[in-house]
Write a protein that holds these residues in place. Structure first.
Motif, PDB file in Angstrom:
ATOM      1  N   TYR A  12      83.834 -27.550  83.933  1.00  0.00           N
ATOM      2  CA  TYR A  12      84.323 -28.942  83.881  1.00  0.00           C
ATOM      3  C   TYR A  12      85.780 -28.988  84.322  1.00  0.00           C
ATOM      4  O   TYR A  12      86.189 -29.861  85.094  1.00  0.00           O
ATOM      5  CB  TYR A  12      84.143 -29.455  82.453  1.00  0.00           C
ATOM      6  N   ASN A  31      85.385 -40.121  83.208  1.00  0.00           N
ATOM      7  CA  ASN A  31      85.067 -39.781  81.817  1.00  0.00           C
ATOM      8  C   ASN A  31      86.343 -39.595  81.006  1.00  0.00           C
ATOM      9  O   ASN A  31      86.474 -40.078  79.882  1.00  0.00           O
ATOM     10  CB  ASN A  31      84.205 -38.520  81.807  1.00  0.00           C
ATOM     11  N   ARG A  32      87.327 -38.895  81.578  1.00  0.00           N
ATOM     12  CA  ARG A  32      88.620 -38.720  80.887  1.00  0.00           C
ATOM     13  C   ARG A  32      89.290 -40.081  80.677  1.00  0.00           C
ATOM     14  O   ARG A  32      89.851 -40.341  79.616  1.00  0.00           O
ATOM     15  CB  ARG A  32      89.560 -37.818  81.705  1.00  0.00           C
ATOM     16  N   GLY A  65      83.681 -31.043  70.965  1.00  0.00           N
ATOM     17  CA  GLY A  65      83.488 -30.607  72.356  1.00  0.00           C
ATOM     18  C   GLY A  65      84.640 -31.082  73.213  1.00  0.00           C
ATOM     19  O   GLY A  65      84.456 -31.665  74.283  1.00  0.00           O
ATOM     20  N   GLY A 123      86.952 -29.543  74.919  1.00  0.00           N
ATOM     21  CA  GLY A 123      87.232 -28.887  76.192  1.00  0.00           C
ATOM     22  C   GLY A 123      88.630 -28.311  76.249  1.00  0.00           C
ATOM     23  O   GLY A 123      89.327 -28.202  75.239  1.00  0.00           O
ATOM     24  N   ASP A 165      85.604 -27.066  69.534  1.00  0.00           N
ATOM     25  CA  ASP A 165      84.839 -26.572  70.684  1.00  0.00           C
ATOM     26  C   ASP A 165      84.324 -25.178  70.331  1.00  0.00           C
ATOM     27  O   ASP A 165      84.920 -24.492  69.497  1.00  0.00           O
ATOM     28  CB  ASP A 165      85.709 -26.512  71.947  1.00  0.00           C
ATOM     29  N   ASN A 166      83.230 -24.777  70.949  1.00  0.00           N
ATOM     30  CA  ASN A 166      82.702 -23.435  70.669  1.00  0.00           C
ATOM     31  C   ASN A 166      83.050 -22.451  71.790  1.00  0.00           C
ATOM     32  O   ASN A 166      82.515 -21.353  71.827  1.00  0.00           O
ATOM     33  CB  ASN A 166      81.182 -23.470  70.434  1.00  0.00           C
ATOM     34  N   ASP A 225      80.450 -25.006  66.234  1.00  0.00           N
ATOM     35  CA  ASP A 225      79.304 -25.553  66.950  1.00  0.00           C
ATOM     36  C   ASP A 225      79.116 -27.014  66.551  1.00  0.00           C
ATOM     37  O   ASP A 225      78.876 -27.313  65.369  1.00  0.00           O
ATOM     38  CB  ASP A 225      78.064 -24.720  66.559  1.00  0.00           C
ATOM     39  N   LEU A 226      79.210 -27.910  67.517  1.00  0.00           N
ATOM     40  CA  LEU A 226      79.073 -29.335  67.194  1.00  0.00           C
ATOM     41  C   LEU A 226      77.644 -29.705  66.842  1.00  0.00           C
ATOM     42  O   LEU A 226      77.384 -30.799  66.329  1.00  0.00           O
ATOM     43  CB  LEU A 226      79.609 -30.197  68.345  1.00  0.00           C
ATOM     44  N   VAL A 238      82.195 -36.987  73.531  1.00  0.00           N
ATOM     45  CA  VAL A 238      82.457 -37.447  74.897  1.00  0.00           C
ATOM     46  C   VAL A 238      82.047 -36.323  75.858  1.00  0.00           C
ATOM     47  O   VAL A 238      82.654 -35.245  75.859  1.00  0.00           O
ATOM     48  CB  VAL A 238      83.944 -37.836  75.057  1.00  0.00           C
TER      49      VAL A 238
HETATM   50  N1  SAM Z   1      85.093 -33.977  75.657  1.00  0.00           N
HETATM   51  C1  SAM Z   1      85.787 -33.521  76.851  1.00  0.00           C
HETATM   52  C2  SAM Z   1      85.771 -34.608  77.883  1.00  0.00           C
HETATM   53  O1  SAM Z   1      84.890 -35.480  77.825  1.00  0.00           O
HETATM   54  O2  SAM Z   1      86.616 -34.605  78.770  1.00  0.00           O
HETATM   55  C3  SAM Z   1      85.162 -32.251  77.418  1.00  0.00           C
HETATM   56  C4  SAM Z   1      83.743 -32.415  77.907  1.00  0.00           C
HETATM   57  S1  SAM Z   1      83.053 -30.926  78.585  1.00  0.00           S
HETATM   58  C5  SAM Z   1      81.998 -31.593  79.810  1.00  0.00           C
HETATM   59  C6  SAM Z   1      81.907 -30.451  77.289  1.00  0.00           C
HETATM   60  C7  SAM Z   1      82.544 -29.600  76.218  1.00  0.00           C
HETATM   61  O3  SAM Z   1      81.627 -29.459  75.125  1.00  0.00           O
HETATM   62  C8  SAM Z   1      82.894 -28.202  76.675  1.00  0.00           C
HETATM   63  O4  SAM Z   1      84.239 -27.912  76.386  1.00  0.00           O
HETATM   64  C9  SAM Z   1      81.953 -27.298  75.890  1.00  0.00           C
HETATM   65  O5  SAM Z   1      82.508 -26.024  75.581  1.00  0.00           O
HETATM   66  C10 SAM Z   1      81.711 -28.132  74.652  1.00  0.00           C
HETATM   67  N2  SAM Z   1      80.443 -27.812  73.979  1.00  0.00           N
HETATM   68  C11 SAM Z   1      79.198 -27.775  74.516  1.00  0.00           C
HETATM   69  N3  SAM Z   1      78.288 -27.447  73.583  1.00  0.00           N
HETATM   70  C12 SAM Z   1      78.983 -27.257  72.422  1.00  0.00           C
HETATM   71  C13 SAM Z   1      78.594 -26.894  71.101  1.00  0.00           C
HETATM   72  N4  SAM Z   1      77.320 -26.659  70.790  1.00  0.00           N
HETATM   73  N5  SAM Z   1      79.559 -26.814  70.158  1.00  0.00           N
HETATM   74  C14 SAM Z   1      80.863 -27.052  70.461  1.00  0.00           C
HETATM   75  N6  SAM Z   1      81.283 -27.398  71.697  1.00  0.00           N
HETATM   76  C15 SAM Z   1      80.358 -27.503  72.669  1.00  0.00           C
END
Ligand code: SAM
Length: 280
Positions: free
Chosen positions: A27, A61-62, A85, A87, A111-112, A136-137, A164
């Motif tokens: 991303y 998205n941001r 999550g 990022g 975030d994980n 883990d979300l 998001v």
């Molecule tokens: N929320 C930010 C945004 O919208 O700009 C980042 C979005 S990025 C596309 C998705 C994020 O979700 C990543 O950083 C990824 O590591 C995190 N993610 C995905 N699955 C996850 C989980 N099961 N637990 C925690 N974080 C997770």
């Protein structure tokens, strides 16, 4: 991972496998950031072949996240944010946007991803009431009982929960609707949920649907292996029990437009929808 742009042989850095792409780093690569490895850029390039304007969608998205944060901090009076999550740190983060309005805003990032954790902790080291939790979300109870979450946020008072660009990385088997129902049930009344998600428009829009299907296949078959495009009804179910603020669950650029609207958007920019809902 500021040295991540190196082109040498893949190496293991503190438990970070640079042979495996990560969602957060890919991303970051799509957003034009520097915190990514060759394998992440490979995923990005596969996606850009299908949808060259994907970077614009990521930036939309941001921008949606920032507009929603400003609204919540300034108009809704929200002082606590749980950004699931979140990022990698980017141009403007949730705490930057919230604290521009309210210097006392409290933010927990979750975030994980190991690289996110390292960056997040380093960035937030000197910030009061802004913390990073590696978790883990998809396990709401565990996340909500995390000691850092508990000491930074008061979960008995209204807060904003962010999902998001996250839930499309969960497969259907994880049952994102059940996960969100758990979060929403745990939130005190007056809390908000901010959500954005990859969108599959279905039969009504054949051309855009074909693009969504192609992009989803590219995500799922890439070494990253996640990225589901879901229908309006599937995504709306993640907000069950909330009142959606106007204008509802819409294309990101249609949510709370408070600035000049881009015209003639590339169709790929209609492949995410988002909403902000309140728990009454
Ligand atoms: N929320 C930010 C945004 O919208 O700009 C980042 C979005 S990025 C596309 C998705 C994020 O979700 C990543 O950083 C990824 O590591 C995190 N993610 C995905 N699955 C996850 C989980 N099961 N637990 C925690 N974080 C997770």
């Amino acid at each position: 991972a500021s040295s991540a742009q190196g082109t040498g042989a893949p190496v293991e850095l503190d438990g970070i496998d640079t042979n495996e792409p990560s969602i957060a780093r890919s991303y970051d690569a799509v957003l034009g950031g520097k915190d990514n490895y060759a394998i992440d850029r490979e995923v990005r390039d596969q996606l850009l072949t299908v949808a060259p304007e994907l970077g614009a969608l990521a930036r939309d998205n941001r921008a949606f996240l920032i507009r929603a944060t400003r609204f919540l901090a300034a108009t809704a009076g929200i002082e606590q944010f749980l950004d699931c999550g979140s990022g990698l740190p980017t141009a403007e983060n949730t705490h930057d946007a919230a604290r521009r309005v309210n210097v006392d805003a409290r933010v927990v990032y979750v975030d994980n991803d190991a690289v996110c954790a390292a960056h997040g902790r380093a960035l937030l080291d000197d910030q009061d009431h802004v913390r990073f939790v590696e978790a883990d979300l998809a396990a709401p109870q565990r996340l909500l009982s995390d000691p850092t979450v508990r000491t930074t946020l008061d979960l008995d008072r209204p807060l904003a929960l962010y999902q998001v660009g996250t839930l499309h990385h969960l497969p259907d088997e994880d049952d994102p609707a059940a996960i969100m129902a758990e979060y929403i049930d745990a939130l005190p009344a007056g809390s908000y949920v901010v959500l954005s998600h990859f969108f599959h428009p279905g039969e009504a829009e054949p051309e855009l649907s074909a693009l969504a299907t192609r992009l989803e296949a590219t995500f799922l078959h890439s070494p990253m292996g996640t990225g589901r495009f879901r229908t309006h009804d599937e995504i709306a179910a993640y907000l069950d029990g909330l009142d959606l603020l106007p204008p509802g669950l819409v294309y990101l650029n249609d949510w709370w437009p408070d600035g000049p609207q881009p015209t003639q958007l590339d169709p790929v920019r209609n492949l995410m929808i988002g909403a902000v809902g309140i728990k009454r």
